[in-house]
Enzyme design. Structure first.
Site, PDB file in Angstrom:
ATOM      1  N   LYS A  29      43.787 -35.798 -21.409  1.00 47.81           N
ATOM      2  CA  LYS A  29      42.467 -36.359 -21.106  1.00 47.81           C
ATOM      3  C   LYS A  29      41.705 -35.457 -20.139  1.00 47.81           C
ATOM      4  CE  LYS A  29      41.747 -39.383 -17.676  1.00 47.81           C
ATOM      5  NZ  LYS A  29      40.576 -39.024 -16.853  1.00 47.81           N
ATOM      6  N   ASN A  30      42.343 -35.047 -19.049  1.00 45.57           N
ATOM      7  CA  ASN A  30      41.613 -34.313 -18.019  1.00 45.57           C
ATOM      8  C   ASN A  30      41.283 -32.888 -18.433  1.00 45.57           C
ATOM      9  OD1 ASN A  30      41.486 -36.529 -16.448  1.00 45.57           O
ATOM     10  ND2 ASN A  30      43.163 -35.958 -15.086  1.00 45.57           N
ATOM     11  N   CYS A  76      35.245 -44.132  -9.479  1.00 47.56           N
ATOM     12  CA  CYS A  76      36.333 -45.092  -9.657  1.00 47.56           C
ATOM     13  C   CYS A  76      36.698 -45.544  -8.241  1.00 47.56           C
ATOM     14  CB  CYS A  76      37.501 -44.387 -10.306  1.00 47.56           C
ATOM     15  SG  CYS A  76      39.002 -45.267 -10.117  1.00 47.56           S
ATOM     16  N   ARG A 104      33.914 -40.413  -3.911  1.00 43.97           N
ATOM     17  CA  ARG A 104      34.086 -39.389  -4.948  1.00 43.97           C
ATOM     18  C   ARG A 104      32.890 -38.443  -4.844  1.00 43.97           C
ATOM     19  NH1 ARG A 104      37.580 -41.175  -8.889  1.00 43.97           N
ATOM     20  NH2 ARG A 104      38.106 -38.995  -9.198  1.00 43.97           N
ATOM     21  N   ASP A 157      47.667 -38.602  -9.858  1.00 40.27           N
ATOM     22  CA  ASP A 157      47.497 -39.492 -11.017  1.00 40.27           C
ATOM     23  C   ASP A 157      48.806 -40.142 -11.440  1.00 40.27           C
ATOM     24  OD1 ASP A 157      45.051 -37.361 -12.679  1.00 40.27           O
ATOM     25  OD2 ASP A 157      44.961 -38.633 -10.918  1.00 40.27           O
ATOM     26  N   ARG A 204      40.701 -45.849 -21.508  1.00 40.11           N
ATOM     27  CA  ARG A 204      39.956 -44.608 -21.276  1.00 40.11           C
ATOM     28  C   ARG A 204      40.874 -43.391 -21.324  1.00 40.11           C
ATOM     29  NH1 ARG A 204      38.593 -44.020 -16.349  1.00 40.11           N
ATOM     30  NH2 ARG A 204      38.029 -41.940 -17.075  1.00 40.11           N
TER      31      ARG A 204
END
Ligand code: EPZ
Length: 438
Positions: free
Chosen positions: A25-26, A120, A125, A310, A402
């Site tokens: 994903k990242n 988030c 952020r 993460d 997501r």
């Protein structure tokens, strides 16, 4: 609007068998915007089926790119018709990674107008380092009414030194510099695998980037980027999540389609907790199984190659099942323990003081109704539900979807008893926020 859904997990079953890891994903949330820099059509393979990809493709199409899905995990992107440089709030707020369209549009045509990204609940952020990089390359940056306005004609290479190690700003600096005039040197760069993947994708089109994966990245601007076909790397965090799930259920799982060297820090921590990991680099797979007690450990998150932030919620959940007092220190994100309140509902004994969580491992958790507050918190609650006795109901699962492709299908194939169901009307709380997060 669809009725809100929840995951229903009947815990206490060992996970056994094999699971295939999807594309990262990242990495893909940066590679899709990077296609805007190409002067010809390009094909991206091993794209995960997650909502962040859906949003990224939608934004590319809104900008005017032609995006065709050639297969379940393969997209062809033709950026030549792109005629817009604005990513509106409605689209940008759905995911944090929309900030990569700033660097990509700036790098493509010297103009970008992108909404401030959604945040988030991981604490502040900020994007000050992103803007620092753009200014160093000659861009004028203004923030008005929630929109970031960037303009640079032309972009010129320069020295950029980040005040903090930041994945997002490192990626954005690469995107903006790859066609800038002259040499750019990025110092104190982040070293995550997805940064190397972005650089490899751009180099496969003819970019001139060296040093990705180290703390110094050198980029010589080029004028033309040719079409390419490029497979996204396997997702390090998805792989780590399934490794922890196997350990939490005292199962025996073969996790396939991984890049073993990206898992070194995760393997090291799991072995410290008493988990057996057999890494098979030749076949890009790792076997995870437990044949003894889980033991307490001290863990702290660090930028790559340290233990990934993460993975912090997931490993904290595993430590709830290990005998003794464990400690987890979150050194990267400002606040990343919001999931602890939800774990406490399942019997976890965790005390949080600033960046440190002290976990009294009880060896057991009990099913309960819980809510996912962000992507990895949701993954942690899923792991807790799989290991717990009884039934766990996880709401706000849009966070999980997501970043995890077909989690229900993959876990069911491993023997989990899990389903996705509409929330019964009498239980429905307020609808989950439409906005996303990380
Ligand atoms: C990326 O977030 C990931 N998101 C996050 O993944 C991941 O947790 C994080 O990197 C760290 O690995 C995406 O790639 C879309 P950072 P990002 O910039 O870029 C500070 C997930 O679970 N900072 O590396 O936002 C910041 O406050 C998500 O997949 C500044 O001070 O993270 C943080 O404390 C969650 N100024 C630290 O740096 C800036 O301009 C690291 O942030 C930027 C960041």
């Amino acid at each position: 609007m669809k009725a809100p859904a929840r995951f229903v997990v009947r815990g206490g079953r060992r996970l056994t068998g094999e699971v295939e890891i999807s594309g990262a994903k990242n990495a893909v949330v940066a590679i899709l915007p990077a296609a805007l820099l190409c002067d010809e059509p390009c094909v991206i393979e091993n794209v995960p089926d997650i909502s962040d990809v859906t949003i990224s493709v939608q934004i590319l199409r809104e900008l005017g790119a032609v995006v065709e899905q050639l297969g379940p995990h393969t997209y062809r992107i033709d950026p030549r018709p792109v005629n817009c440089t604005c990513v509106p709030y409605e689209s940008a707020r759905k995911m944090r990674a929309s900030y990569y369209f700033m660097g990509a549009l700036l790098g493509r045509c010297g103009l970008a107008r992108v909404s401030m990204p959604g945040g988030c609940p991981l604490g502040g952020r900020p994007i000050d380092q992103h803007l620092k990089a753009f200014r160093k390359l000659g861009a004028e940056c203004k923030i008005e009414r929630g929109m970031v306005d960037l303009q640079a004609k032309p972009l010129k290479g320069n020295q950029i030194f980040f005040d903090v190690v930041t994945v997002g700003a490192t990626m954005n600096a690469i995107l903006a510099a790859v066609k800038a005039e002259g040499l750019t040197v990025i110092g104190n760069a982040a070293k995550e695998p997805h940064i190397v993947d972005l650089a490899s994708f751009l180099n496969s089109m003819g970019a001139d980037i060296i040093g990705a994966g180290t703390d110094t990245i050198k980029i010589r601007g080029v004028k033309f980027l040719r079409g390419t076909s490029y497979p996204v790397i396997p997702d390090q965090i998805e792989a780590g999540t399934y490794m922890v799930a196997a350990a939490a259920t005292k199962g025996d799982v073969l996790i396939k389609n991984v890049t073993v060297k990206h898992l070194d820090s995760i393997i090291s921590v799991l072995e410290k907790i008493g988990v057996n990991v057999e890494a098979d680099e030749e076949h890009d797979q790792v076997r995870v199984y437990v044949d003894g007690p889980l033991v307490k450990a001290s863990v702290r998150t660090r930028p790559h190659p340290g233990f990934p932030t993460d993975m912090q919620p997931q490993i904290s959940t595993l430590l709830c099942l290990a005998a003794g007092t464990s400690m987890v220190k979150e050194e990267v994100s400002e606040q990343r323990f919001q999931y602890v309140d939800e774990l406490r509902r399942m019997g976890a004994d965790i005390q949080v003081d600033g960046k440190v969580a002290v976990i009294e491992g009880k060896g057991v958790l009990t099913g309960a109704p819980v809510k996912a507050c962000d992507l990895r918190a949701g993954a942690a609650l899923m792991i807790a539900g799989l290991a717990a006795g009884g039934v766990t109901y996880i709401e706000d699962i849009h966070h999980i979807e997501r970043g995890y492709a077909d989690m229900v299908g993959k876990l069911t194939a491993l023997g989990a008893c899990i389903s996705k169901e509409a929330i019964p009307v009498e239980n429905a709380q307020t609808l989950p926020p439409a906005v996303g997060e990380v």
